[in-house]
Design an enzyme around this catalytic site. Structure first.
Site, PDB file in Angstrom:
ATOM      1  N   ARG A   1       0.817  -1.227   0.000  1.00 26.25           N
ATOM      2  CA  ARG A   1       0.000   0.000   0.000  1.00 26.25           C
ATOM      3  C   ARG A   1       0.843   1.267   0.000  1.00 26.25           C
ATOM      4  NH1 ARG A   1      -3.440  -3.064   3.590  1.00 26.25           N
ATOM      5  NH2 ARG A   1      -5.090  -3.952   2.325  1.00 26.25           N
TER       6      ARG A   1
ATOM      7  N   LYS B   1       4.218  11.682 -11.404  1.00 29.76           N
ATOM      8  CA  LYS B   1       3.408  10.867 -12.323  1.00 29.76           C
ATOM      9  C   LYS B   1       4.109   9.533 -12.518  1.00 29.76           C
ATOM     10  CE  LYS B   1       0.772  14.173 -15.092  1.00 29.76           C
ATOM     11  NZ  LYS B   1       0.559  14.756 -16.432  1.00 29.76           N
TER      12      LYS B   1
ATOM     13  N   GLU C   1      12.083  19.139 -23.992  1.00 33.16           N
ATOM     14  CA  GLU C   1      11.356  19.361 -22.731  1.00 33.16           C
ATOM     15  C   GLU C   1      11.996  20.493 -21.919  1.00 33.16           C
ATOM     16  OE1 GLU C   1       8.512  17.850 -21.939  1.00 33.16           O
ATOM     17  OE2 GLU C   1       8.488  15.886 -22.927  1.00 33.16           O
TER      18      GLU C   1
ATOM     19  N   GLU D   1      -3.140  17.762 -11.524  1.00 36.91           N
ATOM     20  CA  GLU D   1      -3.612  18.232 -12.834  1.00 36.91           C
ATOM     21  C   GLU D   1      -5.124  18.440 -12.848  1.00 36.91           C
ATOM     22  OE1 GLU D   1      -1.279  16.404 -15.974  1.00 36.91           O
ATOM     23  OE2 GLU D   1      -2.827  16.875 -17.421  1.00 36.91           O
TER      24      GLU D   1
ATOM     25  N   ARG E   1      -1.126  22.454 -14.286  1.00 38.91           N
ATOM     26  CA  ARG E   1      -0.158  21.408 -14.641  1.00 38.91           C
ATOM     27  C   ARG E   1      -0.313  20.991 -16.106  1.00 38.91           C
ATOM     28  NH1 ARG E   1       2.113  16.283 -11.149  1.00 38.91           N
ATOM     29  NH2 ARG E   1       3.495  15.544 -12.799  1.00 38.91           N
TER      30      ARG E   1
ATOM     31  N   ASN F   1       1.873  19.970 -20.795  1.00 36.01           N
ATOM     32  CA  ASN F   1       1.597  19.123 -21.968  1.00 36.01           C
ATOM     33  C   ASN F   1       1.714  19.903 -23.279  1.00 36.01           C
ATOM     34  OD1 ASN F   1       1.037  16.980 -20.255  1.00 36.01           O
ATOM     35  ND2 ASN F   1      -1.110  17.562 -20.050  1.00 36.01           N
TER      36      ASN F   1
ATOM     37  N   HIS G   1      10.060  10.437 -28.268  1.00 31.30           N
ATOM     38  CA  HIS G   1       9.023  11.260 -27.615  1.00 31.30           C
ATOM     39  C   HIS G   1       9.383  12.752 -27.677  1.00 31.30           C
ATOM     40  CE1 HIS G   1       5.958  12.591 -24.840  1.00 31.30           C
ATOM     41  NE2 HIS G   1       6.893  13.088 -24.038  1.00 31.30           N
TER      42      HIS G   1
HETATM   43  N1  GLY Z   1       5.107  15.442 -18.004  1.00 31.43           N
HETATM   44  C1  GLY Z   1       3.994  16.232 -17.661  1.00 31.43           C
HETATM   45  C2  GLY Z   1       3.680  16.233 -16.209  1.00 31.43           C
HETATM   46  O1  GLY Z   1       4.449  15.740 -15.419  1.00 31.43           O
HETATM   47  O2  GLY Z   1       2.656  16.735 -15.823  1.00 31.43           O
END
Ligand code: GLY
Length: 366
Positions: free
Chosen positions: A120, A142, A184, A236, A241, A245, A266
């Protein structure tokens, strides 16, 4: 050495950026170990660096067994999630232990998700080794695996306890991969930081050639920008956030068209996608045409694709928009787009007409 804090209440953590940190990882992690082992999940590409990490941990009394997975996107699947969690359970990992994710975005996403569900939830440390993972995926929590239906469809928001970034690890990365990761970096300038875009224009050459100061500055600035945005909208939900994107909806369509393969990495898809987002915003009269041209010129100058042709895409607008409709960002039957009023002025628009996007894409040079 630079420390960038990520302020998220009781989930706050630091990002530590330091050239050759790999050799000093043990002392940097000792305060978390508490006399316990720190298992490492990594991939085949990192095999030359793994003994350095393990020796550094050993020197401060931390035992560290390693699971070495195949490199590549295909590793981010259910089977490897099971493999990682079974391996950690067999090692006797406890909830207060820390697992080290040592690799690029695939290893970070998979290990982070495994940590989020193991018993958990146990702790993990991100030790990203590619430029893309250093400036984006290792920060912000994420985590995910891919499912048969698409990328990153099964996952969790789950923050690491610490992020360690060693820019010197980029010396051994293929140049194409570093360049793709740079997309990025410049993204942060294009989102909301015109001064950083100007810095990128002036310093991208040095950065990509491996200049240590330029590299450390770019990484520190990028993760500080990401920490600021994630601090305002961790899950998000407010649209803040989602700015991260930028270029990803157009880019996703290009990546889907090339089968998410090495034909278009990517970061390359994101670069072409950002150029398209700027060009589409100019077509709508939102963004000065010279800003869209300036962004495309910069991407070209560093060797990144600035649109469909450079990305090798010949598909019709309808085919590309069809790919977009499978994007997980679809909400309430509409697809949110990141558009812009100029360099550093990105905003979220949920009213974009997909027929118009189709016509725009059809008009792009092939
Ligand atoms: N890569 C986009 C984010 O982490 O929200």
């Amino acid at each position: 050495m630079t420390i960038v804090p990520v302020a998220l209440g009781d989930r706050s953590y630091d990002i530590r950026i330091e050239a050759n940190l790999l050799e000093r990882a043990g002392p940097a992690l000792a305060h978390l170990a508490n006399g316990r082992p720190m298992p490492i999940v990594t991939d085949q590409n990192l095999k030359p660096h793994l003994p350095v990490l393990q020796a550094s941990l050993r020197a401060v009394g931390i035992a560290s067994e390693a699971l070495v997975l195949p490199a590549g996107e295909a590793t981010k699947n259910w089977a490897n999630l099971e493999r990682v969690t079974d391996w950690l359970i067999a090692l006797g990992v406890e909830r207060s232990d820390h697992i080290i994710a040592f690799g690029g975005g695939v290893i970070g996403d998979l290990t982070g998700f495994a940590a989020s569900i193991l018993k958990r939830g146990c702790n993990f440390v991100q030790f990203p080794t590619t430029l893309l993972s250093q400036v984006d995926s290792s920060v912000g929590g994420k985590t995910a695996i891919n499912s048969a239906a698409g990328k990153n469809l099964v996952g969790a928001f789950y923050q690491p306890a610490l992020v360690l970034i060693d820019p010197a690890l980029l010396d051994t990365l293929p140049r194409r991969e570093v360049r793709a990761g740079y997309a990025e970096v410049v993204k942060y300038g294009l989102i909301d930081d015109f001064a950083f875009f100007e810095w990128c224009e002036a310093n991208a050459g040095a950065l990509l050639a491996g200049d240590p100061q330029a590299r450390e500055h770019a990484i520190a600035h990028s993760v500080a920008a990401k920490a600021r945005i994630v601090g305002q909208d961790e899950r998000e939900t407010t649209g803040k956030r989602a700015l991260l994107n930028l270029g990803h909806t157009f880019g996703h369509a290009l990546e889907a068209e090339t089968g998410f393969s090495d034909k278009l990495l990517h970061g390359e898809g994101v670069a072409a996608g950002m150029a398209l987002a700027y060009a589409y915003s100019a077509r709508l009269g939102l963004c000065p045409t010279q800003d869209a041209e300036r962004v495309a010129a910069h991407l070209r100058a560093v060797g990144l694709p600035d649109g469909l042709k450079a990305a090798g895409i010949t598909a019709s607008g309808a085919t590309l928009v069809e790919h977009m409709l499978h994007d997980k960002k679809m909400a309430g039957g509409t697809l949110p787009f990141l558009l812009t009023r100029g360099i550093g002025q990105t905003f979220l628009d949920k009213t974009v007409d997909l027929a118009d996007v189709t016509a725009f894409l059809d008009a792009q040079p092939r």
